[in-house]
Design a protein around this motif. Structure first.
Motif, PDB file in Angstrom:
ATOM      1  N   TRP A 198       0.825  -1.290   0.039  1.00 39.75           N
ATOM      2  CA  TRP A 198      -0.025   0.023  -0.139  1.00 39.75           C
ATOM      3  C   TRP A 198       0.825   1.372   0.028  1.00 39.75           C
ATOM      4  O   TRP A 198       2.112   1.122   0.361  1.00 39.75           O
ATOM      5  N   ASN A 199       0.502   2.234  -0.683  1.00 44.87           N
ATOM      6  CA  ASN A 199       1.277   3.459  -0.817  1.00 44.87           C
ATOM      7  C   ASN A 199       0.571   4.347   0.334  1.00 44.87           C
ATOM      8  O   ASN A 199      -0.545   4.768   0.317  1.00 44.87           O
ATOM      9  N   ASP A 200       1.404   4.487   1.687  1.00 48.03           N
ATOM     10  CA  ASP A 200       0.841   5.221   2.791  1.00 48.03           C
ATOM     11  C   ASP A 200       2.179   5.748   3.330  1.00 48.03           C
ATOM     12  O   ASP A 200       3.090   5.442   3.983  1.00 48.03           O
ATOM     13  N   PRO A 201       2.488   6.883   2.633  1.00 51.21           N
ATOM     14  CA  PRO A 201       3.722   7.887   3.053  1.00 51.21           C
ATOM     15  C   PRO A 201       3.866   8.311   4.444  1.00 51.21           C
ATOM     16  O   PRO A 201       4.920   8.496   4.752  1.00 51.21           O
ATOM     17  N   LEU A 202       2.692   8.354   5.129  1.00 52.42           N
ATOM     18  CA  LEU A 202       2.623   8.471   6.471  1.00 52.42           C
ATOM     19  C   LEU A 202       2.952   7.571   7.646  1.00 52.42           C
ATOM     20  O   LEU A 202       3.153   7.992   8.453  1.00 52.42           O
ATOM     21  N   LYS A 203       3.259   6.471   6.971  1.00 54.90           N
ATOM     22  CA  LYS A 203       3.650   5.269   7.645  1.00 54.90           C
ATOM     23  C   LYS A 203       4.936   4.682   7.119  1.00 54.90           C
ATOM     24  O   LYS A 203       4.894   3.562   6.495  1.00 54.90           O
ATOM     25  N   PRO A 204       6.038   5.389   7.167  1.00 60.13           N
ATOM     26  CA  PRO A 204       7.354   5.029   6.576  1.00 60.13           C
ATOM     27  C   PRO A 204       7.796   3.483   7.063  1.00 60.13           C
ATOM     28  O   PRO A 204       8.333   2.927   6.289  1.00 60.13           O
ATOM     29  N   ASP A 205       7.223   3.100   8.057  1.00 55.01           N
ATOM     30  CA  ASP A 205       7.769   1.743   8.576  1.00 55.01           C
ATOM     31  C   ASP A 205       7.030   0.554   8.404  1.00 55.01           C
ATOM     32  O   ASP A 205       6.749  -0.268   9.102  1.00 55.01           O
ATOM     33  N   GLN A 206       6.032   0.840   7.458  1.00 53.24           N
ATOM     34  CA  GLN A 206       5.012  -0.209   7.110  1.00 53.24           C
ATOM     35  C   GLN A 206       5.720  -1.556   6.510  1.00 53.24           C
ATOM     36  O   GLN A 206       6.652  -1.472   6.082  1.00 53.24           O
ATOM     37  N   ARG A 207       4.735  -2.639   6.316  1.00 51.59           N
ATOM     38  CA  ARG A 207       5.182  -3.870   5.806  1.00 51.59           C
ATOM     39  C   ARG A 207       4.576  -4.135   4.747  1.00 51.59           C
ATOM     40  O   ARG A 207       3.097  -3.443   4.544  1.00 51.59           O
ATOM     41  N   ALA A 208       4.978  -4.837   3.935  1.00 56.11           N
ATOM     42  CA  ALA A 208       4.234  -5.262   2.708  1.00 56.11           C
ATOM     43  C   ALA A 208       2.798  -5.937   3.004  1.00 56.11           C
ATOM     44  O   ALA A 208       2.872  -6.689   4.150  1.00 56.11           O
ATOM     45  N   TYR A 260     -13.473  20.059  -0.654  1.00 54.92           N
ATOM     46  CA  TYR A 260     -13.185  18.547  -0.772  1.00 54.92           C
ATOM     47  C   TYR A 260     -12.100  18.220   0.186  1.00 54.92           C
ATOM     48  O   TYR A 260     -12.151  17.415   1.010  1.00 54.92           O
ATOM     49  N   SER A 261     -10.787  18.964  -0.209  1.00 54.78           N
ATOM     50  CA  SER A 261      -9.521  18.542   0.474  1.00 54.78           C
ATOM     51  C   SER A 261      -9.318  18.814   1.899  1.00 54.78           C
ATOM     52  O   SER A 261      -8.807  18.319   2.378  1.00 54.78           O
ATOM     53  N   SER A 262     -10.176  19.832   2.437  1.00 55.72           N
ATOM     54  CA  SER A 262     -10.249  20.145   3.950  1.00 55.72           C
ATOM     55  C   SER A 262     -10.436  18.946   4.590  1.00 55.72           C
ATOM     56  O   SER A 262      -9.701  18.957   5.770  1.00 55.72           O
ATOM     57  N   LYS A 263     -11.266  18.084   4.114  1.00 58.42           N
ATOM     58  CA  LYS A 263     -11.673  16.838   5.236  1.00 58.42           C
ATOM     59  C   LYS A 263     -10.382  16.006   5.162  1.00 58.42           C
ATOM     60  O   LYS A 263     -10.142  15.516   6.226  1.00 58.42           O
ATOM     61  N   TYR A 264      -9.763  15.777   4.112  1.00 63.48           N
ATOM     62  CA  TYR A 264      -8.667  14.792   3.939  1.00 63.48           C
ATOM     63  C   TYR A 264      -7.532  15.245   4.722  1.00 63.48           C
ATOM     64  O   TYR A 264      -6.431  14.734   5.208  1.00 63.48           O
ATOM     65  N   GLU A 265      -7.400  16.705   4.640  1.00 72.47           N
ATOM     66  CA  GLU A 265      -6.334  17.467   5.190  1.00 72.47           C
ATOM     67  C   GLU A 265      -6.200  17.192   6.738  1.00 72.47           C
ATOM     68  O   GLU A 265      -5.302  17.247   7.404  1.00 72.47           O
ATOM     69  N   ALA A 266      -7.554  17.329   7.263  1.00 73.25           N
ATOM     70  CA  ALA A 266      -7.739  17.305   8.712  1.00 73.25           C
ATOM     71  C   ALA A 266      -7.250  15.710   9.264  1.00 73.25           C
ATOM     72  O   ALA A 266      -6.908  15.859  10.228  1.00 73.25           O
ATOM     73  N   GLU A 267      -7.835  14.846   8.255  1.00 70.01           N
ATOM     74  CA  GLU A 267      -7.427  13.391   8.639  1.00 70.01           C
ATOM     75  C   GLU A 267      -5.931  13.375   8.650  1.00 70.01           C
ATOM     76  O   GLU A 267      -5.435  12.582   9.694  1.00 70.01           O
ATOM     77  N   ASP A 268      -5.331  13.888   7.490  1.00 73.59           N
ATOM     78  CA  ASP A 268      -3.808  13.555   7.491  1.00 73.59           C
ATOM     79  C   ASP A 268      -3.196  14.370   8.826  1.00 73.59           C
ATOM     80  O   ASP A 268      -2.282  13.892   9.408  1.00 73.59           O
ATOM     81  N   ALA A 269      -3.796  15.518   9.049  1.00 74.41           N
ATOM     82  CA  ALA A 269      -3.123  16.215  10.318  1.00 74.41           C
ATOM     83  C   ALA A 269      -3.465  15.248  11.800  1.00 74.41           C
ATOM     84  O   ALA A 269      -2.204  15.232  12.491  1.00 74.41           O
ATOM     85  N   LYS A 270      -4.423  14.728  11.863  1.00 73.96           N
ATOM     86  CA  LYS A 270      -4.692  14.087  12.727  1.00 73.96           C
ATOM     87  C   LYS A 270      -3.892  12.498  13.028  1.00 73.96           C
ATOM     88  O   LYS A 270      -3.285  12.384  14.085  1.00 73.96           O
ATOM     89  N   LEU A 271      -3.704  12.033  11.675  1.00 77.63           N
ATOM     90  CA  LEU A 271      -2.575  10.980  11.660  1.00 77.63           C
ATOM     91  C   LEU A 271      -1.304  11.266  12.024  1.00 77.63           C
ATOM     92  O   LEU A 271      -0.495  10.651  12.907  1.00 77.63           O
ATOM     93  N   LYS A 272      -0.769  12.369  11.485  1.00 79.88           N
ATOM     94  CA  LYS A 272       0.484  12.917  12.056  1.00 79.88           C
ATOM     95  C   LYS A 272       0.737  13.128  13.374  1.00 79.88           C
ATOM     96  O   LYS A 272       1.672  12.867  13.632  1.00 79.88           O
ATOM     97  N   THR A 273      -0.309  13.786  13.859  1.00 74.58           N
ATOM     98  CA  THR A 273      -0.224  13.843  15.377  1.00 74.58           C
ATOM     99  C   THR A 273      -0.092  12.635  16.369  1.00 74.58           C
ATOM    100  O   THR A 273       0.610  12.721  17.254  1.00 74.58           O
ATOM    101  N   LEU A 274      -1.059  11.899  15.715  1.00 67.15           N
ATOM    102  CA  LEU A 274      -0.898  10.379  16.580  1.00 67.15           C
ATOM    103  C   LEU A 274       0.675   9.760  16.510  1.00 67.15           C
ATOM    104  O   LEU A 274       1.179   9.455  17.023  1.00 67.15           O
ATOM    105  N   LEU A 275       1.239   9.701  14.951  1.00 68.24           N
ATOM    106  CA  LEU A 275       2.518   9.323  14.767  1.00 68.24           C
ATOM    107  C   LEU A 275       3.416  10.141  15.655  1.00 68.24           C
ATOM    108  O   LEU A 275       4.384   9.478  16.335  1.00 68.24           O
TER     109      LEU A 275
END
Length: 594
Positions: free
Chosen positions: A141-151, A562-577
């Protein structure tokens, strides 16, 4: 000793219907039409006057010969009024065993098919790619916010050769000694969805809508080495002649498909063979006969391509004796010629369709009268205007065109880019951006020239607007992103020895890689990790959007909403990381203090 068993079956006998009704004096001629069989193996029932009744019983020497006769002769069209219907005589008992009383139909239990589009239901709308290195093949999966992911899924020695996605991403094809395997299903394409039994298969190609699959094997008789298969059932549709006498398949893919899978075509010695995919037979001409496209092609057509949106082919016929070269646009299956252009002094020619089929660019390299110099020209066909008008754009003899690329679907304007160099200074390359104006009654014009850009290849984002300039000469690997709307550079990078470049289907990410086929060292891809013997890195394609063009324009216009919703989700995920990183640091600090 065991008593001999008497064979009372009729597997060696067939029944042929659809024969002409002929008088007694023509029986021998009709027997010749039927073919060679065993002695006294033909029975032609007749009426009181000695005329045949339109059917016959035929006995063969072996069951296999009878079965082959059924396969080959059933549906054979003798003439306009007679088509053979062939069955085994064994079928008589089967049909007579059917009860005269109507039986209520009991439907078989419903078994749902595997959802081959399951991977598109990812909550984060992520894309997948396949990675091949050393002995490993992995789905990521292409998931740049999780660089240590596994296949997501990986398998050692999954394929003996390369792997291939189908055009819409529904299947992943792998190669094996006994044939090819198709994989798909929920999220990870690990479940086998079909097997293609073609021993020693080396080349494979899907039709655009994924209904058919073409395979070629260098092993065995080349008269039937090229096979078309039905993807859903795995059934063999038809076999064709494969490689030539040298055993090498020179032109691959062997067939070019129409955008809707209705037709596929192959270049012959002096013609083009166009087949209907429903019947696997040649298309019919105006006389209702199945024939190749030959009458309009007096010379060998050097190249032909299908429109990506219409059943139209573009053909190039080189110059021959006193006849000029020609570019022909032909509609199929009607064979109506839409437009023809004569060209002179042609040294080389390339045809490139616009992704939406609005335009065709024919790049022509012409000799001078002395044949000492070359100059290039673009013949731009406008398919959406009446009569298919042509715009001509000439270049001076001092300019060499190195690359050309249409902007794909999604752009506000219809544009193309090209890389050109000066003959007096070959090391200097410039990039020019042009617009076609509009799809109807437009005019080609230059937007801007970007001077001194070291590149030799162009890669448009699938969403349009963003153009990547790449220098793939030797080991350079220079990359530069341009915004076509503002005509400004928005990013630069470098990937040493870069050999392959692929945009993801959304146009949000770009993958650059160094393949082991090209360079034995420095294998890796743009995530800057290293992999021994990297062979392939392929984004999983997406099927065409189901949204109408007007809806897509509305979304692009209101993209911020449309993008504001996904930007908020990305910011939340970055905070969790970041929280996970802080927790890990505290654990390390505590362990150190202890």
């Amino acid at each position: 000793e065991e008593e001999p068993q008497l064979d009372t079956s009729f597997k060696q006998t067939i029944v042929v219907d659809g024969l002409p009704v002929v008088p007694k004096e023509k029986h021998e001629k009709l027997a010749n039409v039927v073919g060679t069989i065993v002695e006294d193996g033909l029975e032609l029932p007749v009426d009181g006057a000695g005329a045949t009744l339109g059917f016959a019983f035929i006995q063969f020497a072996a069951n296999e010969e009878a079965a082959a006769a059924i396969r080959k002769a059933d549906g054979y069209k003798l003439d306009k009024a007679h088509t053979f219907v062939v069955n085994s005589f064994e079928d008589y008992a089967k049909y007579m065993a059917i009860s005269d009383q109507e039986q209520p139909f009991v439907p078989p239990p419903y078994v749902p098919r595997e959802n081959i589009h399951h991977w598109l239901l990812d909550d984060a709308a992520r894309d997948q790619f396949v990675l091949r290195y050393d002995q490993e093949t992995e789905i990521w999966w292409n998931d740049p916010l999780k660089p240590d992911q596994r296949a997501e899924y990986g398998k050692r020695n999954w394929s003996e050769h390369y792997v291939s996605w189908s055009p819409r991403g529904s299947y992943l094809a792998t190669f094996h000694r006994l044939g090819a395997q198709l994989w798909g299903g929920p999220a990870r394409p690990r479940r086998s969805l079909g097997r293609i039994n073609h021993g020693g298969v080396k080349l494979l190609d899907f039709s655009p809508c994924e209904h058919y699959l073409v395979t070629w094997s260098p092993e065995g008789d080349q008269k039937e080495a090229l096979i078309v298969w039905d993807v859903r059932t795995g059934a063999k549709c038809r076999a064709f002649v494969g490689a030539g006498e040298d055993g090498v398949m020179e032109n691959w893919p062997a067939f070019r498909w129409s955008h809707d899978d209705q037709f596929f075509a192959r270049l012959g010695d002096d013609c083009i063979y166009v087949y209907e995919s429903s019947t696997m037979k040649l298309i019919k001409d105006k006389n209702d006969k199945r024939s190749s496209i030959k009458e309009l092609l007096p010379d060998n057509p050097h190249r032909f391509t299908w429109s990506p949106t219409d059943n139209i082919v573009s053909l190039w016929i080189p110059e021959h004796l006193n006849n000029p070269a020609k570019v022909i646009l032909m509609e199929l299956p009607s064979r109506v010629e839409l437009r023809q252009k004569n060209l002179f002094q042609v040294a080389d020619l390339r045809m490139t369709w616009h992704d939406q089929g609005h335009f065709l660019c024919v790049k022509v390299d012409k000799h001078s009268k002395s044949k000492k110099t070359l100059n290039s020209a673009f013949e731009l066909f406008r398919l959406r205007d009446k009569g298919v008008p042509i715009e001509v754009q000439e270049f001076s003899k001092d300019q060499s065109i190195l690359a050309f690329a249409w902007e794909p679907k999604g752009a506000a304007r219809l544009r193309f880019a090209l890389v050109h160099s000066d003959a007096n200074n070959a090391s200097r390359t410039d990039v020019s951006l042009h617009t076609m104006g509009s799809r109807h009654n437009g005019k080609c014009s230059l937007l801007k020239t970007f001077e001194r850009k070291p590149c030799n290849a162009l890669f448009w984002s699938p969403a349009g607007n963003i153009l990547l300039l790449a220098n793939l000469k030797a080991t350079a690997g220079n990359l530069e992103w341009l915004d076509a709307n503002t005509c400004q550079t928005i990013g630069e990078a470098e990937h040493f020895m870069c050999s392959n470049i692929e945009w993801d289907p959304t146009g949000r990410y770009l993958m650059t890689s160094v393949a082991h086929w090209r360079h034995q060292m420095e294998n890796g891809y743009n995530l800057w990790s290293r992999s021994d013997k990297l062979y392939q890195l392929l984004w999983r394609p997406r099927p065409p959007s189901l949204l109408p063009e007007a809806k897509e324009k509305e979304i692009r216009k209101n993209l911020r909403d449309y993008s504001s919703k996904y930007e908020a989700e990305d910011a939340k995920l970055k905070t969790l990381l970041k929280g996970d990183e802080l927790k890990a640091r505290r654990e390390k600090h505590r362990a150190f203090e202890e």
